[in-house]
Scaffold this motif. Structure first.
Motif, short mmCIF file in Angstrom:
data_model
loop_
_atom_site.label_atom_id
_atom_site.label_comp_id
_atom_site.label_asym_id
_atom_site.label_seq_id
_atom_site.Cartn_x
_atom_site.Cartn_y
_atom_site.Cartn_z
N UNK A 56 0.29 -4.08 14.95
CA UNK A 56 1.37 -3.45 14.17
C UNK A 56 2.71 -4.16 14.38
N UNK A 57 2.87 -4.89 15.46
CA UNK A 57 4.11 -5.62 15.73
C UNK A 57 4.17 -6.97 15.02
N UNK A 58 3.02 -7.43 14.53
CA UNK A 58 3.00 -8.72 13.84
C UNK A 58 3.77 -8.64 12.54
N UNK A 59 4.55 -9.65 12.27
CA UNK A 59 5.34 -9.70 11.05
C UNK A 59 4.63 -10.60 10.04
N UNK A 60 3.50 -10.11 9.55
CA UNK A 60 2.72 -10.86 8.58
C UNK A 60 2.90 -10.26 7.19
N UNK A 61 2.79 -11.11 6.20
CA UNK A 61 2.74 -10.61 4.84
C UNK A 61 1.26 -10.38 4.53
N UNK A 62 0.87 -9.13 4.60
CA UNK A 62 -0.54 -8.79 4.39
C UNK A 62 -0.76 -8.38 2.94
N UNK A 64 -2.13 -5.98 0.43
CA UNK A 64 -2.51 -4.58 0.55
C UNK A 64 -3.94 -4.35 0.07
N UNK A 65 -4.64 -3.41 0.71
CA UNK A 65 -6.01 -3.11 0.29
C UNK A 65 -6.00 -2.30 -1.00
N UNK A 66 -7.15 -2.17 -1.64
CA UNK A 66 -7.21 -1.30 -2.83
C UNK A 66 -6.73 0.11 -2.48
N UNK A 67 -6.02 0.75 -3.38
CA UNK A 67 -5.42 2.05 -3.09
C UNK A 67 -6.45 3.15 -2.83
N UNK A 68 -7.60 3.06 -3.42
CA UNK A 68 -8.61 4.11 -3.24
C UNK A 68 -9.62 3.79 -2.14
N UNK A 69 -9.32 2.83 -1.31
CA UNK A 69 -10.25 2.41 -0.26
C UNK A 69 -10.27 3.41 0.88
N UNK A 70 -11.47 3.89 1.20
CA UNK A 70 -11.68 4.77 2.36
C UNK A 70 -12.49 3.98 3.37
N UNK A 71 -12.03 3.93 4.61
CA UNK A 71 -12.75 3.18 5.64
C UNK A 71 -13.33 4.13 6.67
N UNK A 72 -14.52 3.78 7.13
CA UNK A 72 -15.21 4.51 8.19
C UNK A 72 -16.10 3.52 8.91
N UNK A 81 -11.62 -8.41 0.28
CA UNK A 81 -10.63 -7.96 1.27
C UNK A 81 -10.17 -9.13 2.12
N UNK A 82 -8.88 -9.21 2.31
CA UNK A 82 -8.33 -10.26 3.18
C UNK A 82 -8.39 -9.78 4.62
N UNK A 83 -8.99 -10.61 5.48
CA UNK A 83 -9.11 -10.29 6.90
C UNK A 83 -8.24 -11.25 7.70
N UNK A 84 -7.81 -10.79 8.87
CA UNK A 84 -6.90 -11.57 9.70
C UNK A 84 -7.47 -11.71 11.11
N UNK A 85 -7.12 -12.80 11.76
CA UNK A 85 -7.52 -13.00 13.15
C UNK A 85 -6.75 -12.02 14.03
N UNK A 102 -9.53 -8.31 11.57
CA UNK A 102 -8.98 -6.99 11.26
C UNK A 102 -8.29 -7.00 9.91
N UNK A 103 -8.04 -5.81 9.41
CA UNK A 103 -7.19 -5.60 8.27
C UNK A 103 -6.48 -4.27 8.49
N UNK A 104 -5.44 -4.03 7.74
CA UNK A 104 -4.72 -2.76 7.82
C UNK A 104 -5.01 -1.96 6.55
N UNK A 105 -5.35 -0.70 6.75
CA UNK A 105 -5.55 0.21 5.63
C UNK A 105 -4.70 1.44 5.95
N UNK A 106 -3.73 1.72 5.06
CA UNK A 106 -2.69 2.70 5.32
C UNK A 106 -2.06 2.34 6.68
N UNK A 107 -2.11 3.20 7.66
CA UNK A 107 -1.52 2.87 8.96
C UNK A 107 -2.61 2.71 10.02
#
Length: 125
Positions: A56-62, A64-72, A81-85, A102-107
């Protein structure tokens, strides 16, 4: 006749061993199939906190995932989906994470097996 029978038995035994070896190794890697199919990542609460803080401290331009994406855990992600090291300090402190991205979805930080696009873990704030 005895020589032919011995030869046939030897050939059968060798082919059975080759099949056993093939069943125990992953495809052309020589690794155990259980190591390549396992999708469990055992993280302590401290490790989860460290991952969340570092990412969360990384200052990357990510992207955004699809708005209706639910992860489990266990869910598949879209191949687009764009993934990051994960940060280098995480890979050094928690070697089991080296296989994942990893990727970020919402928070939420979503740990992903990039070879299968499968969610391995979801780390919430």
């Amino acid at each position: 006749m005895r020589l032919e029978l011995r030869t046939a038995i030897l050939a059968l035994a060798l082919s059975a061993n080759a099949g056993l070896v093939a069943a125990q190794t992953g495809p052309m890697t020589g690794t155990s199939s259980t190591a390549t199919t396992g999708t469990e990542l055992q993280l302590t609460p401290e490790q989860r906190t460290e991952i969340y803080s570092s990412v969360s401290q990384l200052k990357l331009t990510r992207t955004p995932p699809p708005t209706n994406l639910h992860v489990a855990v266990g869910a598949d992600l879209p191949a687009s989906m764009e993934l990051y090291d994960l940060p280098a300090n995480i890979a050094a402190d928690i070697p089991a994470t080296k296989l994942y991205k990893y990727t970020m979805v919402q928070s939420e930080v979503v740990i992903v097996d990039p070879t299968k696009m499968k969610v391995i873990d979801v780390i919430r704030k």
